[in-house]
Design a protein around this motif. Structure first.
Motif, mmCIF file in Angstrom:
data_model
loop_
_atom_site.group_PDB
_atom_site.id
_atom_site.type_symbol
_atom_site.label_atom_id
_atom_site.label_comp_id
_atom_site.label_asym_id
_atom_site.label_seq_id
_atom_site.Cartn_x
_atom_site.Cartn_y
_atom_site.Cartn_z
ATOM 1 N N ASP A 17 42.748 29.536 43.126
ATOM 2 C CA ASP A 17 43.409 30.552 43.952
ATOM 3 C C ASP A 17 44.334 31.436 43.132
ATOM 4 N N SER A 18 44.978 30.846 42.131
ATOM 5 C CA SER A 18 45.887 31.611 41.280
ATOM 6 C C SER A 18 45.130 32.672 40.487
ATOM 7 N N MET A 19 44.005 32.282 39.897
ATOM 8 C CA MET A 19 43.209 33.250 39.145
ATOM 9 C C MET A 19 42.640 34.311 40.085
ATOM 10 N N LEU A 20 42.237 33.900 41.272
ATOM 11 C CA LEU A 20 41.721 34.854 42.252
ATOM 12 C C LEU A 20 42.771 35.924 42.550
ATOM 13 N N ALA A 21 44.015 35.504 42.723
ATOM 14 C CA ALA A 21 45.098 36.449 43.014
ATOM 15 C C ALA A 21 45.337 37.384 41.833
ATOM 16 N N ASP A 22 45.239 36.870 40.609
ATOM 17 C CA ASP A 22 45.434 37.708 39.423
ATOM 18 C C ASP A 22 44.321 38.755 39.295
ATOM 19 N N ILE A 23 43.085 38.352 39.618
ATOM 20 C CA ILE A 23 41.973 39.312 39.569
ATOM 21 C C ILE A 23 42.177 40.398 40.616
ATOM 22 N N ALA A 24 42.630 39.999 41.803
ATOM 23 C CA ALA A 24 42.889 40.979 42.864
ATOM 24 C C ALA A 24 43.981 41.955 42.459
ATOM 25 N N THR A 25 44.991 41.473 41.763
ATOM 26 C CA THR A 25 46.067 42.349 41.283
ATOM 27 C C THR A 25 45.521 43.381 40.297
ATOM 28 N N GLY A 26 44.666 42.933 39.394
ATOM 29 C CA GLY A 26 44.049 43.853 38.447
ATOM 30 C C GLY A 26 43.234 44.919 39.155
ATOM 31 N N TYR A 27 42.541 44.532 40.204
ATOM 32 C CA TYR A 27 41.750 45.489 40.988
ATOM 33 C C TYR A 27 42.663 46.510 41.648
ATOM 34 N N ASP A 28 43.792 46.055 42.196
ATOM 35 C CA ASP A 28 44.763 46.969 42.807
ATOM 36 C C ASP A 28 45.270 47.997 41.792
ATOM 37 N N GLU A 29 45.348 47.599 40.551
ATOM 38 C CA GLU A 29 45.835 48.483 39.485
ATOM 39 C C GLU A 29 44.810 49.531 39.063
ATOM 40 N N GLY A 30 43.597 49.425 39.593
ATOM 41 C CA GLY A 30 42.564 50.377 39.242
ATOM 42 C C GLY A 30 41.684 49.921 38.106
ATOM 43 N N ARG A 31 41.679 48.621 37.867
ATOM 44 C CA ARG A 31 40.825 48.063 36.809
ATOM 45 C C ARG A 31 39.656 47.326 37.454
ATOM 46 N N LEU A 32 38.517 47.280 36.744
ATOM 47 C CA LEU A 32 37.296 46.708 37.313
ATOM 48 C C LEU A 32 36.785 45.544 36.473
ATOM 49 N N LEU A 33 36.310 44.516 37.164
ATOM 50 C CA LEU A 33 35.672 43.351 36.539
ATOM 51 C C LEU A 33 34.276 43.229 37.137
ATOM 52 N N LEU A 34 33.262 43.405 36.292
ATOM 53 C CA LEU A 34 31.875 43.421 36.752
ATOM 54 C C LEU A 34 31.061 42.347 36.033
ATOM 55 N N ILE A 35 30.293 41.587 36.804
ATOM 56 C CA ILE A 35 29.456 40.506 36.267
ATOM 57 C C ILE A 35 28.013 40.745 36.704
ATOM 58 N N ALA A 36 27.077 40.541 35.778
ATOM 59 C CA ALA A 36 25.664 40.791 36.079
ATOM 60 C C ALA A 36 24.890 39.496 36.260
ATOM 61 N N THR A 37 24.026 39.488 37.274
ATOM 62 C CA THR A 37 23.043 38.424 37.470
ATOM 63 C C THR A 37 21.681 39.088 37.670
ATOM 64 N N SER A 38 20.648 38.274 37.799
ATOM 65 C CA SER A 38 19.297 38.794 38.041
ATOM 66 C C SER A 38 18.752 38.214 39.333
ATOM 67 N N ASP A 39 18.409 39.079 40.277
ATOM 68 C CA ASP A 39 17.750 38.672 41.521
ATOM 69 C C ASP A 39 16.260 38.575 41.202
ATOM 70 N N ILE A 40 15.744 37.350 41.077
ATOM 71 C CA ILE A 40 14.373 37.220 40.578
ATOM 72 C C ILE A 40 13.307 37.427 41.654
ATOM 73 N N ASP A 41 13.681 37.365 42.934
ATOM 74 C CA ASP A 41 12.720 37.743 43.975
ATOM 75 C C ASP A 41 12.448 39.247 43.899
ATOM 76 N N ALA A 42 13.521 40.024 43.925
ATOM 77 C CA ALA A 42 13.400 41.477 43.893
ATOM 78 C C ALA A 42 13.130 41.995 42.487
ATOM 79 N N GLN A 43 13.348 41.157 41.479
ATOM 80 C CA GLN A 43 13.153 41.503 40.068
ATOM 81 C C GLN A 43 14.025 42.698 39.685
#
Length: 403
Positions: free
Chosen positions: A190-216
């Motif tokens: 929960d603590s890390m979640l709150a820190d990530i949310a704070t960064g988002y409020d500041e106008g910073r972005l955290l993006l993670i990529a995965t692969s949807d293998i059904d839709a390819q």
């Protein structure tokens, strides 16, 4: 003699029958119905309009562009700038996949902090092991000690549990990654979640990529927006995204996401984001306004791209035995190495087009430690120290990929 032969035959029949019965009793992995063909972009996990993006369709690219513009506006508001004013220098970080080689990036980031000139990153992207590093890098130096522990206190049994060889036929992977999910959950709380949310409020972005293998198709998850949402399943969803991004197909199980489409439940199957790219910096649509400004000779915000390649750039020699598994394995590793190199080249050309400084770090010839087992602690600690010491001494970031 005949009695012994009959007894042996009976024993063999018993064993065969027992094996057949065991196999018949094996429960094959099941799943809920997948999202129908052509409908993937309308399926939602948490019901958030900006929880994730599919960059290969027009709707997805428009949403990405809007998210980047909204982030810039949040930054301007935080800094007290006019809506049309240019921002200070932007620092963009991309952390690649690479398995246990993620120790290099962790050491580099922490040594950079110790040196005293590590910037606050406005954008952090991650794939596979880079996805595990990315939240720590996004939050900043306050999470350095935890990042160090992730890559230096780890061992194979904290990542996976090996399954029987029959898993190749009767299961969804050769290993169970329940331990890895537990490790992710230990740090992503929960603590890390709150820190990530704070960064988002500041106008910073955290993006993670995965692969949807059904839709390819690749899927880019907007981790900051999910963290900020306050949704009761936000934390678990982010943990699953990190696990999915590191789910090497065949070796690690895919991650199933419960989604809703037109009020009906479905499941998506996601695996390692490296199935599409081992690293990415930003979707090309995100810099359209920047390119238009450059074309009109207008001033744009200075920007620097920092790319951490958790691997080598040069080919790695290895003897290959004349056996099917050995040849196939070597071919796959060659394709992965080529893909990783192509990624850093692609990002180089994007940054040159968009007027962004390019800076690349990778494991060099001077690191000679080798390992026998995956996630070998001694190897990972040595690699962490290698990255740390290079950053502490002032890492010489490469301004173009070695050609």
């Amino acid at each position: 003699m005949n009695g012994c032969r009959h007894a042996g035959l009976a024993s063999r029949r018993l064993l065969v029958g027992a094996a057949a019965g065991a196999l018949a009793g094996c429960a094959l992995p099941t799943r809920e119905p997948p999202v129908p063909r052509g409908q993937a972009s309308r399926a939602t996990v948490l019901g958030l309009p900006n929880e994730r993006f599919r960059p290969l369709n027009a709707e997805g690219t428009a949403a990405i562009e809007q998210e980047f513009l909204a982030a810039a506006q949040r930054q301007r508001q935080r800094l007290g700038l006019a809506r049309s004013a240019n921002l200070p220098t932007l620092d963009l970080l991309s952390v690649s996949g690479g398995g246990e080689n993620g120790a290099f990036g962790a050491g580099l980031l922490n040594g950079w902090t110790r040196r005293g000139d590590r910037p606050v990153f406005d954008l952090v992207t991650g794939v596979s092991t880079g996805a595990l590093t990315a939240p720590f890098a996004f939050i900043g130096p306050s999470r350095d000690e935890e990042l160090r522990r992730v890559y230096t206190d780890i061992s194979l049994d904290r990542v996976l549990v090996r399954r029987w060889f029959t898993a190749a036929i009767f299961d969804d992977a050769m290993a169970d990654t329940t331990p890895l999910f537990g490790l992710i959950s230990q740090y992503l709380d929960d603590s890390m979640l709150a820190d990530i949310a704070t960064g988002y409020d500041e106008g910073r972005l955290l993006l993670i990529a995965t692969s949807d293998i059904d839709a390819q198709v690749p899927v880019i998850w907007n981790i900051g927006a999910i963290a900020k949402s306050g949704h009761p399943r936000a934390l678990d969803t982010i943990r699953k995204v990190l696990l999915a991004s590191a789910a090497i197909p065949g070796a690690f199980p895919p991650v199933l996401f419960d989604v809703t489409l037109d009020g009906q439940p479905h499941q998506e199957m996601h695996v390692d984001g490296g199935a599409f790219a081992q690293a990415f910096l930003y979707p090309t649509i995100a810099t359209r306004a920047r390119r238009e400004a450059l074309a009109r000779s207008r001033r744009v915000t200075p920007a620097r791209a920092w790319i951490i390649r958790n691997g080598r750039i040069d080919p790695e020699w290895a003897e290959t035995s004349r056996r099917t598994v050995s040849i196939a394995g070597r071919a796959v590793s060659t394709m992965i190495a080529a893909s990783g190199y192509n990624d850093v080249v692609r990002m180089y050309f994007f940054t040159q087009r968009d007027g962004i400084e390019y800076r690349l770090a990778f494991i060099g010839h001077d690191f000679t430690e080798e390992y026998v087992e995956p996630f070998e602690p001694g190897y990972m600690r040595a690699l962490y120290d290698y990255g740390y010491q290079h950053a502490l001494g002032g890492y010489e970031w490469t301004r173009a990929p070695p050609m």
